[in-house]
Scaffold this motif. Structure first.
Motif, PDB file in Angstrom:
ATOM      1  N   VAL A   1       0.849  -1.176   0.000  1.00  0.00           N
ATOM      2  CA  VAL A   1       0.000   0.000   0.000  1.00  0.00           C
ATOM      3  C   VAL A   1       0.895   1.241   0.000  1.00  0.00           C
ATOM      4  N   MET A   2       0.776   2.045  -1.047  1.00  0.00           N
ATOM      5  CA  MET A   2       1.620   3.224  -1.215  1.00  0.00           C
ATOM      6  C   MET A   2       0.779   4.493  -1.148  1.00  0.00           C
ATOM      7  N   ASP A   3       1.383   5.543  -0.602  1.00  0.00           N
ATOM      8  CA  ASP A   3       0.721   6.836  -0.476  1.00  0.00           C
ATOM      9  C   ASP A   3       1.060   7.662  -1.715  1.00  0.00           C
ATOM     10  N   GLY A   4       0.379   7.369  -2.806  1.00  0.00           N
ATOM     11  CA  GLY A   4       0.603   8.050  -4.077  1.00  0.00           C
ATOM     12  C   GLY A   4      -0.313   7.465  -5.122  1.00  0.00           C
ATOM     13  N   TRP A   5      -0.038   7.767  -6.356  1.00  0.00           N
ATOM     14  CA  TRP A   5      -0.771   7.180  -7.491  1.00  0.00           C
ATOM     15  C   TRP A   5       0.150   6.154  -8.143  1.00  0.00           C
ATOM     16  N   GLU A   6      -0.299   4.879  -8.151  1.00  0.00           N
ATOM     17  CA  GLU A   6       0.551   3.819  -8.699  1.00  0.00           C
ATOM     18  C   GLU A   6      -0.262   2.909  -9.617  1.00  0.00           C
ATOM     19  N   THR A   7       0.265   2.700 -10.809  1.00  0.00           N
ATOM     20  CA  THR A   7      -0.389   1.851 -11.804  1.00  0.00           C
ATOM     21  C   THR A   7       0.270   0.477 -11.829  1.00  0.00           C
ATOM     22  N   ARG A   8      -0.433  -0.478 -12.459  1.00  0.00           N
ATOM     23  CA  ARG A   8       0.130  -1.829 -12.587  1.00  0.00           C
ATOM     24  C   ARG A   8       1.284  -1.824 -13.592  1.00  0.00           C
ATOM     25  N   ARG A   9       2.046  -2.907 -13.613  1.00  0.00           N
ATOM     26  CA  ARG A   9       3.168  -3.040 -14.546  1.00  0.00           C
ATOM     27  C   ARG A   9       2.625  -3.301 -15.952  1.00  0.00           C
ATOM     28  N   ARG A  10       3.085  -2.512 -16.892  1.00  0.00           N
ATOM     29  CA  ARG A  10       2.672  -2.696 -18.279  1.00  0.00           C
ATOM     30  C   ARG A  10       3.432  -3.866 -18.901  1.00  0.00           C
ATOM     31  N   ARG A  11       2.766  -4.535 -19.826  1.00  0.00           N
ATOM     32  CA  ARG A  11       3.361  -5.666 -20.536  1.00  0.00           C
ATOM     33  C   ARG A  11       3.200  -5.464 -22.047  1.00  0.00           C
ATOM     34  N   GLY A  12       3.957  -6.239 -22.801  1.00  0.00           N
ATOM     35  CA  GLY A  12       3.852  -6.185 -24.251  1.00  0.00           C
ATOM     36  C   GLY A  12       2.669  -6.984 -24.746  1.00  0.00           C
ATOM     37  N   THR A  13       2.678  -7.277 -26.029  1.00  0.00           N
ATOM     38  CA  THR A  13       1.516  -7.915 -26.662  1.00  0.00           C
ATOM     39  C   THR A  13       1.583  -9.435 -26.652  1.00  0.00           C
ATOM     40  N   GLY A  14       2.719 -10.011 -26.297  1.00  0.00           N
ATOM     41  CA  GLY A  14       2.813 -11.474 -26.311  1.00  0.00           C
ATOM     42  C   GLY A  14       4.189 -11.932 -25.874  1.00  0.00           C
ATOM     43  N   ALA A  15       4.368 -13.271 -25.909  1.00  0.00           N
ATOM     44  CA  ALA A  15       5.622 -13.851 -25.439  1.00  0.00           C
ATOM     45  C   ALA A  15       6.822 -13.382 -26.267  1.00  0.00           C
ATOM     46  N   ASP A  16       6.585 -13.113 -27.537  1.00  0.00           N
ATOM     47  CA  ASP A  16       7.695 -12.671 -28.380  1.00  0.00           C
ATOM     48  C   ASP A  16       7.984 -11.182 -28.233  1.00  0.00           C
ATOM     49  N   THR A  17       7.027 -10.408 -27.700  1.00  0.00           N
ATOM     50  CA  THR A  17       7.235  -8.979 -27.429  1.00  0.00           C
ATOM     51  C   THR A  17       6.730  -8.674 -26.009  1.00  0.00           C
ATOM     52  N   PRO A  18       7.476  -9.114 -24.976  1.00  0.00           N
ATOM     53  CA  PRO A  18       6.985  -8.986 -23.596  1.00  0.00           C
ATOM     54  C   PRO A  18       7.042  -7.566 -23.042  1.00  0.00           C
ATOM     55  N   HIS A  19       7.813  -6.687 -23.676  1.00  0.00           N
ATOM     56  CA  HIS A  19       7.970  -5.339 -23.135  1.00  0.00           C
ATOM     57  C   HIS A  19       6.961  -4.369 -23.753  1.00  0.00           C
TER      58      HIS A  19
END
Length: 371
Positions: free
Chosen positions: A78-96
């Motif tokens: 629990v953080m005192d700020g605005w925090e979003t989830r970790r973004r991911r790529g479109t698939g296993a071949d482009t995970p970022h």
């Protein structure tokens, strides 16, 4: 942008003790200006594309961000700020995530104004802060919805281009955009957390609104009044004296250190414009054993010249709202309150109306800044 300290990279993991001991910050030249994103002025975070870990409203809390190393919830830390989830790529071949992927929040400023500087504070976000941030601004009158602000015909001006930031740091940005803005779009690239957002600048009031009010508080922050200087800011800022509403606690006013000489403390204000002052209110709410003993008020018409006393040295009572009707309205652009010998006041209100010349200058500036 002028030269401003820059912080990049992770901060060290929290090792115990005071979490602010290794916080990275600097003295930014614009932080004496009013925070246009202060919730007391009516600011709000009206939308965000993601707030999975921590809600967007935390961005504008007035107090510094807190950190509890033991506090976890079902979604994680629990953080005192605005925090979003970790973004991911479109698939296993482009995970970022793609380079253009980012999270955003829409901020309504509490008062329209010219932005002179911003602080994107990542306090306690040591390894989960955004890689970079960018900030855009627009001017849309009224109370637009998020959908209206994000419409394709709304023009946004870049205040801060995409810039790398550091974790657990006050990331400051000087801004050079001589325009009036009402809303900001704060972007995190690609994701992460921001603890606080501060937007420093100058209020640009709507002259049509002020004209409709007739008599109003000529020195209030929301109406464009400012503190130019003060003899002492030891316990709390002089700007507190022109915040909206009555003080709610002792540190919500202006309190000086104890004087050990024969002098006195003072604040100098600039009114929204040249005006006729008819009534004065000096409030010492919540200042009981540390209220000023006496106060006097002087005015000046123009940025220099002699001061004319309009309220002679008058006894103040602790925790009391004092009201004075002046014998006749006085013309002024600047006001100085002197307190004797030290202590504090919580609020100063100066009621009156702009002169014809002052009103004309207000309207001209509003037009020039695109308000």
């Amino acid at each position: 942008m002028t030269a401003t300290a820059r912080f990049t990279g992770d901060a060290n993991p929290y090792g115990g003790g005071d979490p602010y001991a290794d916080y990275r910050t600097d003295d930014f030249p614009f932080t004496d200006l009013v925070d246009l994103a202060d919730r007391r002025l009516g600011a709000g975070v009206i939308a965000a594309n993601d707030e999975f870990f921590a809600e967007r409203e935390n961005l504008l809390k007035p107090e510094p961000a807190e950190f509890d190393p033991e506090r976890f919830g079902h979604k994680g830390k629990v953080m005192d700020g605005w925090e979003t989830r970790r973004r991911r790529g479109t698939g296993a071949d482009t995970p970022h995530p793609a380079d253009e992927d980012h999270d955003w929040a829409l901020v309504r400023l509490g008062a329209p104004g010219v932005v002179r500087g911003l602080v994107v504070d990542t306090a306690h976000f040591r390894g989960n802060y955004p890689q970079a941030v960018s900030v855009e601004a627009t001017c849309v009158p009224g109370s637009p919805s998020p959908e209206e602000l994000l419409a394709p015909d709304v023009k946004w001006t870049t205040l801060v281009p995409r810039t790398a930031v550091g974790g657990h740091a006050a990331n400051g940005f000087a801004v050079d955009a001589e325009r009036c803005f009402t809303h900001l779009r704060v972007n995190q690239h690609p994701d992460g957390g921001i603890a606080r957002l501060r937007v420093y600048g100058e209020v640009v009031p709507d002259p049509a609104w002020l004209a409709a009010l007739g008599t109003f508080d000529l020195v209030a922050l929301e109406n464009g009044g400012t503190v130019e200087d003060a003899s002492d800011r030891f316990y709390s800022p002089a700007t507190n004296t022109i915040q909206p509403g009555r003080s709610r606690k002792m540190d919500d006013g202006w309190e000086t250190r104890r004087r050990r000489d024969r002098g006195n403390d003072w604040i100098r204000y600039r009114l929204v414009e040249q005006a006729l002052i008819g009534a004065v209110e000096i409030d010492t709410a919540y200042l009981k054993g540390n209220s000023a003993g006496w106060a006097s008020l002087s005015v000046r018409d123009g940025g220099s010249g002699d001061w004319t006393e309009v309220l002679p040295r008058t006894r103040l009572q602790p925790d009391t709202d004092h009201r004075f009707v002046l014998p006749e309205a006085v013309r002024a652009t600047h006001v100085r309150i002197d307190i004797f010998p030290d202590g504090g006041i919580s609020r100063l209100r100066l009621f009156g109306t702009p002169t014809e010349e002052g009103a004309a200058r207000l309207a001209a500036r509003h037009r020039e800044l695109g308000g």
